[in-house]
Design an enzyme around this catalytic site. Structure first.
Site, PDB file in Angstrom:
ATOM      1  N   CYS A   1       0.798  -1.235   0.000  1.00 13.76           N
ATOM      2  CA  CYS A   1       0.000   0.000   0.000  1.00 13.76           C
ATOM      3  C   CYS A   1       0.823   1.273   0.000  1.00 13.76           C
ATOM      4  O   CYS A   1       0.372   2.292  -0.525  1.00 13.76           O
ATOM      5  CB  CYS A   1      -1.019   0.013   1.143  1.00 13.76           C
ATOM      6  SG  CYS A   1      -0.334  -0.241   2.764  1.00 13.76           S
TER       7      CYS A   1
ATOM      8  N   HIS B   1      -3.009   2.105   6.694  1.00 10.11           N
ATOM      9  CA  HIS B   1      -3.493   2.369   5.357  1.00 10.11           C
ATOM     10  C   HIS B   1      -2.978   3.709   4.854  1.00 10.11           C
ATOM     11  O   HIS B   1      -2.852   4.666   5.623  1.00 10.11           O
ATOM     12  CB  HIS B   1      -5.015   2.351   5.365  1.00 10.11           C
ATOM     13  CG  HIS B   1      -5.587   2.400   3.998  1.00 10.11           C
ATOM     14  ND1 HIS B   1      -5.160   1.583   2.978  1.00 10.11           N
ATOM     15  CD2 HIS B   1      -6.547   3.192   3.470  1.00 10.11           C
ATOM     16  CE1 HIS B   1      -5.842   1.866   1.875  1.00 10.11           C
ATOM     17  NE2 HIS B   1      -6.687   2.832   2.151  1.00 10.11           N
TER      18      HIS B   1
END
Lengths: 413, 318
Positions: B86, B161
Site C-alpha cells: 500500500c 493504510h
C-alpha cells in the site's frame, strides 16, 4: 543472657527481647508408603521457637535446642513471604508448618511441645501475625543471633548504624536469595487471614503422628507456586531495602547478583539494546575493531570504517535489531541461528532455553577459554616475527622477509 | 509473469519514500514529513505535488466528497490488491498524476502509466502488484526479517493504510486504494493553493482520529529542494550582482543546499542500515564482551535495574 524458656503469660512479652516464643520440636518429611505420600517424622529434641525483630525491622524466626541451648535455625522472614499453617492431617492438631511462598520451596515442620494445649490457637495466630505484620517499632537492645557467626540481623543492624562490619556479601545464599526473590516477585502482603492463614491441605488419612500424608496437587510434598493474584503493597520500608542494595554495591564494587539456581527465580524480559548500550560497549568496540568492522554494512554511502563502527551502536536500526534479537533469544528459538555462528554447544543450549543470563555465562566460559589459546598463539607469532626481523637485520637490508608475492616486483628502497 | 511473489512491509519514513521514488527513476521530487497544516508550514514546501496520509484503517469509515465513478478527468487511479504494497501504491497513485515541470517521471513509470492507461482501477492495481521491478524496488526497503520467528511485535504495522491527496486538472482528489473510485473533493478556485482546499478535509479526518486515539502520519511530495536552490543560486551568480545582499543570498543558498545534501546523505545511510542484517555484528560483539568478561555483568546489571524499578513501584514508602 537471660533464661529463655519460661512459659510466658499469653499477653506479655518475654523479658528477653523476644516478641513471642513457644516450645516446639522440629519434624521432617520422609518418603512414605507410596510414591505420592510423605511421612512426617518428629524429632524428639526439646526446642523453642522464638521470634525476634532485628534493628531494621526484619523478622527472625529462630529455633533453639533447649537441651544444648544452641540456636540451630535462624530464618529471616519477609512480610507476606510465609504462612504458618496448621497441618490438618495431624489429628492431635499440634503439627505446624512454616511455609515459604515466594523465596523458596522451603517448608519447616514444628510440633508443639507445650504440655497444655490452651495456647495452641494463640500460637498459630500470633506467629502468623508477627511474621506477616511486623511491628513498626524497632526494639532496642534486642540483638539477634545467639552465636558469634554474622547473622543477617547483625549485618543489617551494622549497616543501619553505619558501622564497619561484615559486608552483606557474608549474607548466606539463602538470606540473599530471600531478599532478592522478594524484590523479584514483588508480591506480598500483610495478608491477614482470620483463621491465621490456615490453608486446607489435601485430605489424607488420619493416622497418629508420624502421619502419612497424601500429596496431591496441593499436598505437602509439592512446591506450591501460588502467589496472590493481585500484588499488594507490603510494608517493608523501601528506603531500607534501597539502602541495603546500595550498601551492597558500595562495599563490593558491584551490584548484588541473583542466584540463578533458585527454581522460583523468574527471568525478566531483558532488552538486549540496554545491555549493548553505547556506554556499556564503547571500550570493547574500540578494542576489537577488526573483528567487528567486517560485519558492518558495506553499501554506499556507508563503508566499513571507524566512523561507521563508532556510530553503529547508537543508531535506531542497530538498537531495533538488538532488541529483536534479544527478544527472539529469550523466546528460546535462537538455538539453530546461533549454531551457525560458531557458538559453543552449551551456550546454544542456554539460548534454546531462552535464558539470556545463562547464555551470557556459557558464552563467557567458552570465549575466555579461547582467549587463553589465542593469546598463546599470538605470543608464538609475535616471537616468531621478532626472530625473523632479527635475522633480516643481520642479513642486510636487501629483501624483507615474510612479505607476500606481490612485493616481489616492487622497487626496494 | 510473477507468481504469488511477496511484498514486504516497509517503514513509512520520508527518507525511505524519497529514495524509493528516486530508485524508480523519478527526478525532481523529495518527501517531507508534515507536522502542521498551517499556512506557514507550507511556505517552504510549496509547490506540493501531493500528500500521503497514513493511518490505521477502520472499516466503513465515513468520507466526505464524491465518489467519481466515471473518472471524468481520467485521473490515474489503481486499486489496492496487496496490502503490504500500500505504501508504494499510494506513491504511484500520486506520482502518475503530477503535472509539474519540476518532476520527471522516468521511463519505468512512464511505461507503466502508458501500458495501463486504458485499464480500469482493479486491473491497474493488479498490474502494479505483478510488476516485478516495482516490487523489487519496494522490497529493497523492507525491514530486515532476520529470522522467521513468532515474535509478538508484529501487529503494530497491520492495518495501516495509505491514502493520497492530489490536485488534478483543477480539482482535489482523494485516491484510496480500498475504494472503488477516486473521491472528488471539489474544484480549486483560480489562483488558490490546493492545500487550502484539502486542509479542512484532512483536519476533519484527524479530529475524528484523535477522539479515537489513532496514530497517523502525513507526508508531502514536494519539488527537490537542492534543484530549486541550485537554480536560484545559478541565477544569482549569472546576474553578476555584486551587492552585499546578493552575497548574503548566495551564502544562504549554499548553506541550504549543503543542508539538503547532508539530509539526503543521512537518509541514504539510514536506508543502508535498514537493509543490513546486524545479527553477525551482534553475535560478534557479544563474543568480544564475553571474552573480556563484561557480558555477564552487563546482563546482570540490566536485570538488577529492572528489578529495582519493580521494587520501587510496588513497595510503599513507610
Amino acid at each position: 543472657m537471660s533464661v529463655m524458656f519460661a512459659s510466658n503469660p499469653a499477653n506479655g512479652r518475654p523479658s528477653n527481647g523476644n516478641l513471642f516464643e513457644f516450645r516446639a520440636g522440629q519434624a521432617r518429611l520422609e518418603p512414605g508408603s507410596t510414591p505420592e505420600k510423605r511421612k512426617v517424622v518428629s524429632d524428639k529434641t526439646k526446642g523453642l521457637v522464638y521470634i525476634k525483630q532485628s534493628q531494621d525491622q526484619l523478622m527472625h524466626f529462630y529455633w533453639k535446642n533447649r537441651e544444648t541451648n544452641q540456636t540451630d535455625l535462624d530464618l529471616i522472614i519477609f512480610p507476606g513471604d510465609t504462612e504458618f499453617l496448621k497441618v490438618k492431617e495431624c489429628p492431635d492438631g499440634r503439627l505446624f508448618m512454616l511455609k515459604f511462598k515466594n523465596t523458596s520451596d522451603e517448608r519447616r515442620l514444628f510440633w508443639l511441645q507445650d504440655p497444655s494445649k490452651d495456647r495452641d490457637d494463640e500460637i498459630h495466630r500470633k506467629t502468623n501475625d508477627l511474621l506477616n505484620n511486623p511491628p513498626p517499632q524497632i526494639r532496642t537492645g534486642a540483638r539477634g543471633g545467639m552465636s558469634e557467626r554474622p547473622t543477617t540481623s547483625n549485618l543489617l543492624a551494622s549497616l543501619a548504624s553505619q558501622e564497619e562490619g561484615n559486608a552483606l556479601s557474608n549474607m548466606d545464599q539463602n538470606q540473599l536469595m530471600q531478599l532478592f526473590s522478594l524484590i523479584q516477585s514483588g508480591t506480598g502482603g500483610g495478608a491477614k487471614d482470620d483463621k491465621g492463614g490456615a490453608v486446607d491441605e489435601t485430605t489424607g488419612s488420619s493416622d497418629p503422628v508420624p502421619a502419612q500424608i497424601a500429596t496431591g496437587p496441593t499436598g505437602l510434598g509439592d512446591p506450591d507456586r501460588t502467589t496472590p493474584a493481585a500484588p499488594k503493597k507490603t510494608r517493608i520500608p523501601a528506603q531500607k531495602l534501597r539502602y541495603i542494595l546500595e550498601s551492597y554495591e558500595k562495599r563490593n564494587g558491584r551490584p548484588a547478583t541473583f542466584p540463578a539456581d533458585n527454581p522460583n527465580f523468574k527471568h525478566p524480559q531483558i532488552d538486549l539494546a540496554d545491555v549493548l548500550s553505547k556506554n556499556n560497549v564503547d571500550a570493547t568496540i574500540e578494542a576489537n575493531k577488526d573483528r567487528l568492522k567486517q560485519h558492518l554494512p558495506n553499501q554506499p554511502p556507508i563503508s566499513q570504517d571507524d566512523a561507521e563502527l563508532a556510530a553503529t551502536v547508537s543508531t535506531p536500526q542497530f538498537r531495533q535489531a538488538a532488541s529483536l534479537f534479544g527478544a527472539a533469544l529469550q523466546t528460546g528459538q535462537m538455538g539453530p541461528v546461533l549454531e551457525q555462528f560458531d557458538v559453543n554447544q552449551e551456550a546454544v543450549a542456554a539460548a534454546a532455553n531462552g535464558n539470556l543470563k545463562d547464555f551470557a555465562k556459557k558464552l563467557t566460559i567458552s570465549e575466555t577459554a579461547n582467549k587463553g589459546q589465542n593469546e598463546t598463539d599470538a605470543q608464538i607469532n609475535a616471537e616468531a616475527e621478532a626472530e625473523e626481523s632479527n635475522e633480516s637485520a643481520l642479513a642486510g637490508p636487501s629483501a624483507k622477509k615474510g612479505k607476500t608475492d606481490d612485493d616481489d616486483n616492487m622497487d626496494l628502497d | 509473469m510473477s507468481d504469488n511473489a511477496e511484498w514486504c512491509l516497509i517503514e513509512s519514513d520520508p527518507g525511505v519514500f524519497t529514495e524509493l521514488i528516486r530508485n524508480f527513476g523519478v527526478q525532481g521530487v523529495q518527501v517531507e514529513e508534515i507536522y502542521s497544516l498551517d499556512e506557514d508550514a507550507f511556505v517552504n514546501l510549496n509547490p506540493v505535488h501531493g500528500l500521503i496520509f497514513l493511518f490505521k484503517y477502520r472499516e466503513n469509515e465515513e468520507f466526505t466528497g464524491e465518489l467519481d465513478h466515471e473518472n471524468k478527468n481520467d485521473i490515474f487511479f489503481a486499486q489496492q490488491v496487496i496490502s503490504n504494497a500500500c505504501a508504494t501504491q499510494a506513491i504511484i497513485n500520486l506520482l502518475l498524476n503530477v503535472e509539474n515541470p519540476d518532476v520527471t517521471l522516468g521511463s519505468e513509470l512512464e511505461d507503466f502509466k502508458n501500458f495501463t492507461s486504458s485499464f480500469d482501477p482493479p486491473n491497474r492495481g493488479l498490474c502494479l502488484s505483478n510488476s516485478e521491478h516495482i516490487r523489487t524496488m519496494h522490497n529493497s526497503f523492507a525491514r530486515q526479517t532476520l529470522f522467521e520467528l513468532d515474535i509478538k511485535n508484529t501487529g503494530k504495522d497491520d492495518n495501516y493504510h495509505f491514502v493520497t491527496y492530489v490536485p488534478f486538472k483543477g480539482r482535489v482528489y482523494e485516491l484510496d486504494g480500498l475504494r472503488e473510485a477516486p473521491i472528488d473533493h471539489g474544484p480549486i478556485p483560480e489562483g488558490q493553493n490546493w492545500i487550502d482546499i484539502v486542509r479542512p478535509v484532512i483536519q476533519t479526518r484527524i479530529q475524528r482520529f484523535t477522539t479515537g486515539e489513532i496514530h497517523f502520519n502525513l507526508m508531502a511530495a514536494i519539488s527537490d529542494r537542492r534543484v530549486k536552490y541550485q537554480k536560484e543560486l545559478n541565477e544569482l551568480i549569472e546576474s553578476g550582482m555584486d551587492t552585499d545582499d546578493a552575497a548574503h543570498d548566495i551564502y544562504r543558498l549554499q548553506t541550504l543546499i549543503s543542508e539538503e545534501e547532508d539530509k539526503w546523505d543521512r537518509q541514504r545511510r539510514e536506508n543502508v542500515r535498514r537493509r543490513h542484517n546486524y545479527v553477525p555484528f551482534i553475535v560478534e560483539l557479544m563474543k568480544c564482551l564475553a571474552r573480556e568478561e563484561k557480558l555477564l555483568p552487563l546482563v546482570e546489571n540490566v536485570i538488577f535495574e529492572h528489578n529495582r524499578k519493580e521494587v520501587m513501584k510496588q513497595y510503599e514508602f513507610v
